[in-house]
Design an enzyme around this catalytic site. Structure first.
Site, PDB file in Angstrom:
ATOM      1  N   ASP A   1      40.096 -39.208  87.190  1.00 55.47           N
ATOM      2  CA  ASP A   1      39.887 -40.629  86.931  1.00 55.47           C
ATOM      3  C   ASP A   1      38.614 -41.047  87.683  1.00 55.47           C
ATOM      4  O   ASP A   1      38.041 -40.295  88.477  1.00 55.47           O
ATOM      5  CB  ASP A   1      41.104 -41.465  87.333  1.00 55.47           C
TER       6      ASP A   1
HETATM    7  C1  NOJ Z   1      39.959 -46.039  85.394  1.00 55.55           C
HETATM    8  C2  NOJ Z   1      41.287 -46.074  84.702  1.00 55.55           C
HETATM    9  O1  NOJ Z   1      42.320 -45.812  85.618  1.00 55.55           O
HETATM   10  C3  NOJ Z   1      41.379 -45.112  83.540  1.00 55.55           C
HETATM   11  O2  NOJ Z   1      42.596 -45.359  82.877  1.00 55.55           O
HETATM   12  C4  NOJ Z   1      40.209 -45.253  82.629  1.00 55.55           C
HETATM   13  O3  NOJ Z   1      40.337 -44.404  81.523  1.00 55.55           O
HETATM   14  C5  NOJ Z   1      38.953 -44.952  83.415  1.00 55.55           C
HETATM   15  N1  NOJ Z   1      38.822 -45.902  84.497  1.00 55.55           N
HETATM   16  C6  NOJ Z   1      37.698 -45.003  82.561  1.00 55.55           C
HETATM   17  O4  NOJ Z   1      37.390 -46.300  82.238  1.00 55.55           O
END
Ligand code: NOJ
Length: 724
Positions: A264
């Site tokens: 993430d």
């Molecule tokens: C953080 C989020 O937790 C995740 O779900 C998301 O896909 C990513 N950012 C990318 O934007």
């Protein structure tokens, strides 16, 4: 059906050939994902792409920028390795469908698959080939803002619907036109954030992890989801991003997952804040060893992997394995061979039609006293009041960066269209859901006075749910309750429509309303769906996939709880909300609120009524390895054709580990004409009754099982069978 083609020999040969030619820098470039792209592409970015500095971009660039970047990668980089463009296509791209929690309330796997297919097609046309969805985090805590993005509290239902979404996104083959790779996230336990506070730690005993939190991920893996994303959370003290137990032992080992794992957003260096990595080099090494193939946004891989290899602290083979997973996905998507897609058109009629159907099916009728709904079109004047009646952006909900407010049809617009402008008296009352000012009340009251019936559009704005938007209060924010109090004094019949990203507590408003429709954030076509339901051009059929508490103090509250040694009973009900009574009896309850939820899991009303009868079990006893049919007749005893979502729950009386009071094991949406009866059958194998024993073995134990074929998790007709 498994969608992701098994690694084909041909692809593996091509990857091997590339790996032998790639420099270590180029390999680490493939493992790096950036979110920065300028419009138009800057000379620096072009140069970086030529050098193979990036393997992927997320949420970056316009369609034209992406096409140009891809052209450079394919034609001007040394080895012609294409870029992979990822984006958060969570519940629609240009056409916005209800938030995932809302979609789940439709209990309609086929429609959810169609919606995901449309989202994929629209995103594909703009050069996107990878989405970070579905989010399959089970949560039992509506304070957590990301409850909006998930598929409810139940692992069985969430698994089924997640597989539908994956099929929708990925199509039959990743290389087909309109297919995009999906990502099961956030692996795992993220939805158990303590106190519902975003990014907080999670503590989940292994038995519960395996029974509640892991199943939707396993279902996603089995269905061939292309990628996995570990969560931001620390699970039992170990960050998910560096968690050998979940990523290596379970995902790669037990499930044999062959896809790609992406971190993430900056989650790798965040292991330093977690106190699990000493510095960015340590974080990079730990993430790679756990099996994280690609780093999202942060640059610990780029900054350190080469030195770590040179120092002998990271094995080159670990890098090759990661790059192999990334290149395999690029080959499977056909990125090496495809010509750039064409830009997306405005939402197609078919997309809007599916968006409307899904919104209609996802909206839950929670109350309908004196059958006030559906409203008669002969009502002279309708007052439409509240901050959510005409708020396109809020109606779309969280994660809708490609949705356009101008495409959205609001309830106000749809009601005007249905009834004519002159009969609809509109006043927002408040500027937005958090507004505390009362200067709009007088206008709202004036409109309400002139109307036969008042429609209240209450709830939460877009920005109150989603990532990093946890709430400690679940009430209607701002002065909404005060507005309702004033309007209620007029004595007009009130019908409340709640648009929100989570279950809210609105006991007082509910008591003052004759009817309540829970609309979630219903997306582009939410307005027409709500207008149709209000006036009987459609019949409500959604059912809750998450328990609605009476007050935030009951959280976590969920239907599949374990029995307590001192259960409360119906004689313990009737405790006034928030007002402590003299406690009677030593049972599991509160002294200032009933122990039951406001609305249970599975609950939802219709404009028709359904009778459940004639419960049958194909045999009273079942041998281990065998199969049973559990069946009941469902009759539409009302006056209109309607859908009913029939649910099967099971409970094992005695086992080596205490079993939940009920567990969902099946569900079917059936359509019935007035007077029609349908026989609904569920097949149950002994495998479906298995659970993790104290030694973490997945086994079915013999014993007596109760089952319910039911309209929700609190009711139903009950039978039993024995497993020998
Ligand atoms: C953080 C989020 O937790 C995740 O779900 C998301 O896909 C990513 N950012 C990318 O934007």
């Amino acid at each position: 059906m498994v969608l992701q083609a098994a690694p084909s020999a041909d692809i593996e040969v091509r990857i091997t050939s590339l790996l032998t030619r790639m420099t270590l820098d180029e390999k680490i470039g493939q493992m790096s994902q950036s979110t920065s792209m300028t419009t138009p592409l800057s000379g620096q970015i072009k140069e970086e792409i030529r050098r193979g500095r990036w393997g992927s971009f997320l949420n970056a660039g316009s369609p034209q920028d992406r096409a140009e970047a891809q052209r450079i990668a394919l034609k001007e980089s040394r080895l012609g390795i294409p870029l992979l463009f990822g984006r958060d296509v969570i519940h629609g791209y240009r056409t916005i469908f209800p938030i995932p929690l809302g979609q789940s309330a439709s209990w309609d796997p086929d429609l959810i698959e169609q919606a995901a297919r449309i989202a994929a097609h629209e995103a594909f046309a703009d050069g996107i080939r990878w989405t970070f969805a579905p989010m399959v985090d089970i949560t039992r805590d509506p304070r957590w803002g990301r409850v909006a993005e998930g598929l409810g509290e139940d692992p069985y239902l969430a698994s089924r619907l997640a597989v539908s979404m994956i099929h929708g996104f990925q199509s039959d083959s990743l290389s087909s036109t309109g297919a995009i790779a999906a990502s099961a996230k956030h692996y795992v336990g993220y939805g158990a954030a303590e106190a519902g506070r975003e990014y907080n730690s999670t503590w989940v005993p292994e038995g519960q992890l395996r029974e509640v939190y892991l199943p939707p991920f396993q279902a996603a893996s089995d269905a061939g989801v292309a990628t996995f994303m570990p969560g931001f959370n620390a699970l039992n003290g170990v960050p998910a991003t560096g968690n050998l137990f979940t990523l290596q032992k379970i995902l790669r080992g037990e499930w044999n997952f062959k896809g790609m794992v992406v971190s993430d957003y900056t989650a790798i260096p965040e292991m330093i804040q977690h106190g699990y990595a000493a510095n960015t080099a340590d974080a990079a090494r730990k993430a790679l060893l756990a099996g994280v193939d690609m780093e999202m946004v942060s640059t610990t891989y780029f900054d350190h992997l080469k030195t770590l290899v040179e120092k002998g602290l990271v094995d080159r083979r670990a890098i090759d394995a990661a790059v192999r997973n990334i290149l395999r996905l690029k080959f499977q998507l056909g990125l090496f061979d495809q010509s750039p897609p064409v830009p997306v058109e405005p939402p197609a009629a078919e997309a809007l039609e599916i968006a409307k159907r899904l919104a209609t099916e996802s909206i839950v009728l929670l109350k309908n006293d004196t059958h006030i709904l559906p409203l008669s079109k002969s009502n002279e004047k309708i007052a439409v009041i509240g901050p959510l009646a005409d708020s396109p952006v809020d109606q779309m909900g969280t994660w809708t960066m490609d949705g356009r407010a101008s495409d959205v049809q609001t309830p106000l617009a749809a009601l005007r269209e249905k009834l004519g402008d002159a009969r609809v008296l509109y006043s927002p009352g408040l500027k937005n859901s958090r507004d505390l000012a009362r200067d709009g009340f007088e206008d709202a009251l004036q409109k309400a006075r002139m109307a036969d019936v008042v429609l209240l559009f209450l709830g939460e704005e877009q920005i109150l749910s989603g990532e990093a938007h946890s709430r400690a209060f679940l009430d209607l924010p701002g002065a909404q309750e005060a507005l309702v109090n004033e309007i209620a004094k007029l004595g007009r019949p009130l019908v409340t429509v709640v648009l929100a990203g989570r279950p809210l507590t609105f006991h007082e408003t509910a008591a003052k309303s004759k009817a309540i429709l829970y609309g979630w954030h219903p997306g582009t076509m939410g307005g027409p769906a709500i207008a149709d339901l209000l006036f009987g051009d459609a019949v409500p059929s959604g059912k809750l996939t998450i328990t609605f508490p009476r007050t935030v103090g009951q959280v976590p509250i969920y239907y599949a709880q374990l029995p307590t040694g001192r259960p409360a009973s119906s004689s313990d009900l009737g405790i006034p909300l928030g007002n402590p009574v003299n406690p009677v009896g030593y049972v599991s309850k509160y002294v200032d609120v009933d122990f039951t939820p406001e609305f249970p899991f599975g609950y939802g009303l219709s404009y028709s009524d359904f009778k459940y009868s004639n419960l049958r079990v194909s045999a009273p006893k079942l041998r281990m390895g065998g199969l049973l049919t559990l069946a009941a007749d469902i009759t539409n005893t009302g006056a209109v054709a309607a859908d009913e979502i029939v649910q099967l729950y099971v409970h094992q009386d005695v086992a080596s580990v205490s079993r939940p009071v009920r567990q969902l094991k099946g569900a079917r949406r059936v359509h019935l004409k007035p007077g029609e009866t349908v026989n609904v059958q569920f097949l149950v194998t002994t495998k479906d009754l298995a659970f993790y024993n104290q030694r973490m073995q997945l086994l079915t134990e013999p014993g007596t099982f109760h089952f319910w074929i039911a309209p929700d998790s609190a009711r139903g007709i009950e039978g039993k069978f024995i497993v020998e």
